[in-house]
Design a protein around this motif. Structure first.
Motif, PDB file in Angstrom:
ATOM      1  N   LYS A 125      -7.735   2.023  -3.484  1.00  0.00           N
ATOM      2  CA  LYS A 125      -8.802   2.178  -2.491  1.00  0.00           C
ATOM      3  C   LYS A 125      -8.136   2.443  -1.143  1.00  0.00           C
ATOM      4  O   LYS A 125      -6.989   2.068  -0.919  1.00  0.00           O
ATOM      5  N   GLY A 126      -8.893   3.072  -0.246  1.00  0.00           N
ATOM      6  CA  GLY A 126      -8.309   3.363   1.056  1.00  0.00           C
ATOM      7  C   GLY A 126      -9.191   4.309   1.852  1.00  0.00           C
ATOM      8  O   GLY A 126     -10.397   4.430   1.622  1.00  0.00           O
ATOM      9  N   SER A 127      -8.565   5.011   2.790  1.00  0.00           N
ATOM     10  CA  SER A 127      -9.303   5.892   3.695  1.00  0.00           C
ATOM     11  C   SER A 127      -8.618   7.256   3.760  1.00  0.00           C
ATOM     12  O   SER A 127      -7.441   7.390   3.424  1.00  0.00           O
ATOM     13  N   ILE A 128      -9.375   8.227   4.234  1.00  0.00           N
ATOM     14  CA  ILE A 128      -8.852   9.583   4.423  1.00  0.00           C
ATOM     15  C   ILE A 128      -9.089   9.983   5.873  1.00  0.00           C
ATOM     16  O   ILE A 128     -10.201   9.841   6.387  1.00  0.00           O
ATOM     17  N   ALA A 129      -8.035  10.461   6.511  1.00  0.00           N
ATOM     18  CA  ALA A 129      -8.145  10.982   7.878  1.00  0.00           C
ATOM     19  C   ALA A 129      -7.597  12.393   7.895  1.00  0.00           C
ATOM     20  O   ALA A 129      -6.604  12.698   7.228  1.00  0.00           O
ATOM     21  N   GLU A 130      -8.243  13.269   8.661  1.00  0.00           N
ATOM     22  CA  GLU A 130      -7.862  14.670   8.678  1.00  0.00           C
ATOM     23  C   GLU A 130      -7.938  15.196  10.101  1.00  0.00           C
ATOM     24  O   GLU A 130      -8.915  14.969  10.811  1.00  0.00           O
ATOM     25  N   ARG A 131      -6.909  15.898  10.526  1.00  0.00           N
ATOM     26  CA  ARG A 131      -6.869  16.466  11.872  1.00  0.00           C
ATOM     27  C   ARG A 131      -6.341  17.897  11.825  1.00  0.00           C
ATOM     28  O   ARG A 131      -5.392  18.184  11.141  1.00  0.00           O
ATOM     29  N   SER A 164       0.811  -1.218   0.000  1.00  0.00           N
ATOM     30  CA  SER A 164       0.000   0.000   0.000  1.00  0.00           C
ATOM     31  C   SER A 164       0.842   1.264   0.000  1.00  0.00           C
ATOM     32  O   SER A 164       1.812   1.380   0.742  1.00  0.00           O
ATOM     33  N   ARG A 165       0.424   2.204  -0.821  1.00  0.00           N
ATOM     34  CA  ARG A 165       1.034   3.525  -0.778  1.00  0.00           C
ATOM     35  C   ARG A 165       0.428   4.332   0.372  1.00  0.00           C
ATOM     36  O   ARG A 165      -0.646   3.994   0.897  1.00  0.00           O
ATOM     37  N   VAL A 166       1.088   5.407   0.756  1.00  0.00           N
ATOM     38  CA  VAL A 166       0.547   6.333   1.738  1.00  0.00           C
ATOM     39  C   VAL A 166       0.858   7.745   1.273  1.00  0.00           C
ATOM     40  O   VAL A 166       1.954   8.027   0.777  1.00  0.00           O
ATOM     41  N   GLU A 167      -0.127   8.626   1.383  1.00  0.00           N
ATOM     42  CA  GLU A 167       0.045  10.029   1.000  1.00  0.00           C
ATOM     43  C   GLU A 167      -0.287  10.899   2.201  1.00  0.00           C
ATOM     44  O   GLU A 167      -1.359  10.755   2.801  1.00  0.00           O
ATOM     45  N   ILE A 168       0.630  11.784   2.559  1.00  0.00           N
ATOM     46  CA  ILE A 168       0.470  12.625   3.747  1.00  0.00           C
ATOM     47  C   ILE A 168       0.647  14.091   3.356  1.00  0.00           C
ATOM     48  O   ILE A 168       1.646  14.464   2.724  1.00  0.00           O
ATOM     49  N   LEU A 176      -3.501  15.729   6.752  1.00  0.00           N
ATOM     50  CA  LEU A 176      -4.436  14.891   6.012  1.00  0.00           C
ATOM     51  C   LEU A 176      -3.682  13.656   5.529  1.00  0.00           C
ATOM     52  O   LEU A 176      -2.603  13.779   4.928  1.00  0.00           O
ATOM     53  N   VAL A 177      -4.231  12.485   5.828  1.00  0.00           N
ATOM     54  CA  VAL A 177      -3.588  11.213   5.469  1.00  0.00           C
ATOM     55  C   VAL A 177      -4.503  10.422   4.546  1.00  0.00           C
ATOM     56  O   VAL A 177      -5.683  10.221   4.860  1.00  0.00           O
ATOM     57  N   ARG A 178      -3.966  10.006   3.412  1.00  0.00           N
ATOM     58  CA  ARG A 178      -4.641   9.059   2.516  1.00  0.00           C
ATOM     59  C   ARG A 178      -3.925   7.717   2.672  1.00  0.00           C
ATOM     60  O   ARG A 178      -2.831   7.523   2.129  1.00  0.00           O
TER      61      ARG A 178
END
Length: 334
Positions: free
Chosen positions: A328-334, A227-231, A319-321
């Motif tokens: 496919k994946g999720s998005i989190a934002e703080r 899995s990739r991760v985008e921050i 923001l994290v993808r």
């Protein structure tokens, strides 16, 4: 017929003219790429083969699974599957209806290697134990010092055995391809697969986990993803932070802390639970584990990363993808 560039070998790495050789695996260059397929043909039969109708489906499915490696431990992986069918037209003027291709072949792949622990049975030190009185299977691995370095038990369907010393596209492809060829109608003469990893030009990691509350195959204790991760930090992509998390999660097994159990195997971390499909247990090198105080769904993985970043840099917006395998994946934002 003009000669075609081809390569002998189970998986092809270079081009050479070998059309006169029989009983070999050849990879023929097609518009959809190189696809390994078995042949035992004369030049005449090979020419007839290429005058048949050919059907392709790219991105048929993605195989998300974990495999055992003696050094890396349990490694999460994601392979994209492309398929090509060669055959005669049926009464409808088709080799095989696209709808049936996606239903039959995708279902066969999803019910096979997908969401399993793939084990190379010829790896030195691997022991596979089948229980005749139940559907349970055990896997044990002793290292070169004869120390137990990995143990596992689960229902049989959660494990996919490969008769090889290592798990790779080269060793898995023939098993998958032969199975699919046994399922298609008689007018389809050959089903060929191409397995490939997603091309990722930035940070990514391999992770494995199990979701005991899931009613599908995600409940299996050793399955995983590449899995990739985008921050994004204050609206701008932060490649350095992405690399830091990719290193942190490199070949990791993500543990829900509630699933930790006392270990009877010295030096190994025990994770286990009862799920809808049965009992699952795994004993792992603790250096290859990462504990979370929640379940390990992709939503909670993304939230965990984002929460940790917010703790470390509370004045920044994050923001994290977080991806789960491919696209496919999720998005989190703080």
């Amino acid at each position: 017929m003009a000669r075609l560039a081809a390569t002998a070998g189970t998986v092809c790495q270079r081009d050479t003219a070998c059309l006169n050789r029989s009983e070999q695996f050849l990879a023929i260059r097609t518009n959809s790429g190189r696809i390994a397929r078995p042949f035992d043909m004369t030049d005449t039969k090979l020419e007839q083969y290429f005058t048949m109708n050919r059907l392709f489906v790219d991105n048929l499915t993605v195989l998300d699974f974990s495999y055992f490696h003696p050094k890396r431990g349990v490694v999460g992986e994601s392979w994209i599957v492309d398929v090509e069918l060669v055959g005669e037209l049926n009464d409808e003027g088709m080799v095989f209806d696209f709808g049936h291709v996606k239903k039959l072949l995708k279902q066969a792949l999803d019910n096979g290697m997908d969401h399993t622990l793939v084990v190379p049975t010829q790896l030195a030190g691997v022991e596979v134990i089948h229980h005749a009185d139940s559907d349970m299977i055990e896997i044990r691995y002793h290292n070169s010092d004869n120390a137990l370095a990995f143990a596992y038990q689960s229902p049989r369907d959660a494990v996919y055995l490969v008769d090889a010393e290592q798990v790779s596209i080269a060793t898995a492809l023939p098993l998958l391809q032969n199975h699919l060829n046994s399922l298609v109608p008689s007018n389809v003469k050959q089903v060929s697969l191409k397995l490939r990893a997603e091309n990722i030009d930035a940070a990514f990691y391999h992770y494995s986990h199990g979701l005991k509350k899931h009613l599908g195959d995600c409940q299996r204790i050793c399955h995983g993803h590449r899995s990739r991760v985008e921050i994004f930090r204050n609206g701008k992509r932060d490649f350095d932070v992405e690399q830091e998390w990719a290193q942190r999660f490199c070949d990791i097994y993500l543990i829900t802390e509630d699933d930790l159990l006392p270990s009877e195997h010295q030096g190994l971390t025990h994770v286990g639970y009862d799920a809808e499909q049965g009992r699952f247990d795994v004993w792992l090198n603790p250096k290859q584990c990462y504990n979370m105080n929640s379940d390990t769904t992709v939503e909670l993985i993304g939230s965990h990363i984002c929460d940790q970043l917010k703790l470390e840099s509370p004045n920044d917006h994050w923001l994290v993808r977080a991806f789960e395998g491919v696209q496919k994946g999720s998005i989190a934002e703080r």
